[in-house]
Motif scaffolding. Structure first.
Motif, PDB file in Angstrom:
ATOM      1  N   TYR A  43       0.522  -0.996  -0.163  1.00  0.00           N
ATOM      2  CA  TYR A  43       0.565  -0.030  -0.117  1.00  0.00           C
ATOM      3  C   TYR A  43       0.674   1.410   0.100  1.00  0.00           C
ATOM      4  CZ  TYR A  43      -3.309  -3.537   0.842  1.00  0.00           C
ATOM      5  OH  TYR A  43      -4.338  -4.306   0.974  1.00  0.00           O
ATOM      6  N   GLN A  44       0.485   2.126  -0.910  1.00  0.00           N
ATOM      7  CA  GLN A  44       1.674   3.253  -0.906  1.00  0.00           C
ATOM      8  C   GLN A  44       0.236   4.353  -0.632  1.00  0.00           C
ATOM      9  OE1 GLN A  44       2.578   4.616  -4.919  1.00  0.00           O
ATOM     10  NE2 GLN A  44       4.509   5.619  -3.708  1.00  0.00           N
ATOM     11  N   PRO A  45       1.217   5.536   0.562  1.00  0.00           N
ATOM     12  CA  PRO A  45       0.832   6.508   0.924  1.00  0.00           C
ATOM     13  C   PRO A  45      -0.357   7.472  -0.240  1.00  0.00           C
ATOM     14  CG  PRO A  45       1.884   6.499   1.937  1.00  0.00           C
ATOM     15  CD  PRO A  45       1.846   5.154   1.183  1.00  0.00           C
ATOM     16  N   GLN A  46      -0.750   8.432  -0.374  1.00  0.00           N
ATOM     17  CA  GLN A  46      -1.682   9.647  -0.693  1.00  0.00           C
ATOM     18  C   GLN A  46      -2.120  10.435  -0.073  1.00  0.00           C
ATOM     19  OE1 GLN A  46      -5.143   7.876  -3.197  1.00  0.00           O
ATOM     20  NE2 GLN A  46      -4.465   7.561  -4.817  1.00  0.00           N
ATOM     21  N   ILE A  47      -1.211  11.364  -0.244  1.00  0.00           N
ATOM     22  CA  ILE A  47      -1.357  12.779   0.922  1.00  0.00           C
ATOM     23  C   ILE A  47      -1.826  13.769  -0.322  1.00  0.00           C
ATOM     24  CG2 ILE A  47      -0.049  13.869   2.193  1.00  0.00           C
ATOM     25  CD1 ILE A  47       0.744  11.138   2.468  1.00  0.00           C
ATOM     26  N   GLN A  48      -3.108  14.579   0.941  1.00  0.00           N
ATOM     27  CA  GLN A  48      -3.879  15.967   0.816  1.00  0.00           C
ATOM     28  C   GLN A  48      -3.443  16.619   1.183  1.00  0.00           C
ATOM     29  OE1 GLN A  48      -7.467  15.019   0.406  1.00  0.00           O
ATOM     30  NE2 GLN A  48      -7.423  16.811  -0.573  1.00  0.00           N
ATOM     31  N   LEU A  49      -2.634  17.593  -0.621  1.00  0.00           N
ATOM     32  CA  LEU A  49      -1.580  18.172  -0.352  1.00  0.00           C
ATOM     33  C   LEU A  49      -1.153  19.658   0.646  1.00  0.00           C
ATOM     34  CD1 LEU A  49      -0.271  18.217  -3.734  1.00  0.00           C
ATOM     35  CD2 LEU A  49       0.355  17.302  -1.614  1.00  0.00           C
ATOM     36  N   SER A  50      -2.846  20.008   0.652  1.00  0.00           N
ATOM     37  CA  SER A  50      -3.046  21.513   1.967  1.00  0.00           C
ATOM     38  C   SER A  50      -2.888  20.990   3.268  1.00  0.00           C
ATOM     39  CB  SER A  50      -4.501  21.573   1.105  1.00  0.00           C
ATOM     40  OG  SER A  50      -5.731  20.976   1.450  1.00  0.00           O
TER      41      SER A  50
END
Ligand code: C2E
Ligand code: CA
Ligand code: CA
Ligand code: CA
Length: 279
Positions: A43-50
């Motif tokens: 699993y690779q994290p996806q980051i909320q950029l704000s």
């Protein structure tokens, strides 16, 4: 050959062009792999950029080969497609990812969403929507927490079928993301008609961001397109801080790449994100 440089895998990549014999052995091994439980999901994290928070994860299949070690999907997905067993693998990954989400929930780690890759063959099957619906019901995962990733070329290959399938999937309440966006040849008119939630800017355009003066042109255009269509935009393959800064400045919603975290076993995700309030 072990490829170094841009696509640095920590896996061994068998030479698929090797010989008919090797190919046959690979096919036999792969057929057995599903049965023997040798597949696993990272699993690779996806980051909320704000906010810097965890927006979700992408499920990426691996094969723990008894002799060759951990194999990346590049070694076996296309072979599985040709063999016609990609459906089986795809359904297995989907179920595993949904079960993992429920496990994370139970252990107190809040992973908002999981994205699972679909193959062209899966999209072409009439059984797809029913299968997805069954797995959601079986595992108890809320449909809104599942996203399926498809490429433009998969959609354009059999556009009429694809639209029906996408409508069916959206009706279940799950989200749809277009993977590798910008590398296909879909007309923008078409994209507008599809029931989509997110566009994933292909890593090749993210790579360019800090290179030339106009390196960010395509990424900027896709972010703008996403905004005007009311779609969220994810950038993949983010490796450097300068790329992250560019994407944030341009209003890209989500980032995914080695800068934020590599694909990892489920337990490691707990270790890196378990202590911080995700959300
Ligand atoms: P993809 O869907 O475009 O997935 C992103 C790929 O980029 C992954 O490779 C990921 O490990 C890699 N990646 C992530 N961040 C970075 C980065 O910062 N830099 C670089 N250079 N690479 C990064 P992976 O895991 O080897 O997967 C390769 C492809 O295999 C995927 O590309 C996807 O098309 C396919 N795939 C993976 N899992 C599945 C699956 O369950 N079903 C199907 N049908 N295809 C799958
Ligand atoms: Ca993907
Ligand atoms: Ca991709
Ligand atoms: Ca890709």
């Amino acid at each position: 050959a072990k490829e170094m440089g841009r696509n640095t895998y920590q896996y061994y990549e068998p030479d698929l062009t090797a010989s008919a014999f090797d190919r046959l052995r690979l096919e036999n091994d792969l057929r057995a792999a599903v049965r023997r439980g040798e597949l696993l999901v990272h699993y690779q994290p996806q980051i909320q950029l704000s906010t810097g928070r965890l927006a979700g994860v992408e499920a990426l299949v691996r094969w723990q080969h008894p002799e060759q070690g951990l194999l990346a999907p590049g070694c076996f997905i296309s072979v599985a497609e040709e063999m016609g067993i990609i459906d089986e693998i795809g359904v297995w990954v989907l179920r595993a990812a949904c079960v993992q989400m429920m496990d994370w929930d139970a252990s107190g780690l809040s992973v908002p969403r999981v994205a699972v890759n679909l193959s062209a063959q899966q999209l072409g099957r009439d059984s797809l929507v029913g299968q997805v619906s069954d797995i959601l019901e079986e595992t108890g995962l809320a449909p809104a927490r599942l996203e399926l990733e498809l490429t433009e070329s998969m959609i354009m290959q059999r556009a009429d079928r694809a639209i029906d399938a996408l409508r069916g999937l959206r009706a279940l309440g799950i989200a749809i993301a277009v993977d590798d966006f910008g590398t296909g040849y879909s007309s923008l008119g078409y994209i507008r008609q599809l029931p989509l939630n997110r566009l994933k800017i292909d890593a090749s355009f993210v790579q360019d961001l800090d290179a030339a003066e106009d390196g960010g042109m395509i990424a900027r255009a896709i972010i703008g397109l996403g905004k005007s269509l009311g779609l969220e935009v994810i950038a993949e393959g983010v490796e450097r801080e300068a790329q992250n800064a560019f994407l944030r400045r341009e209003g890209c919603d989500i980032g995914q790449g080695y800068l934020y975290g590599r694909p990892m076993p489920a337990a490691d995700l707990c270790a890196s994100w378990g202590s911080s309030p995700a959300g």
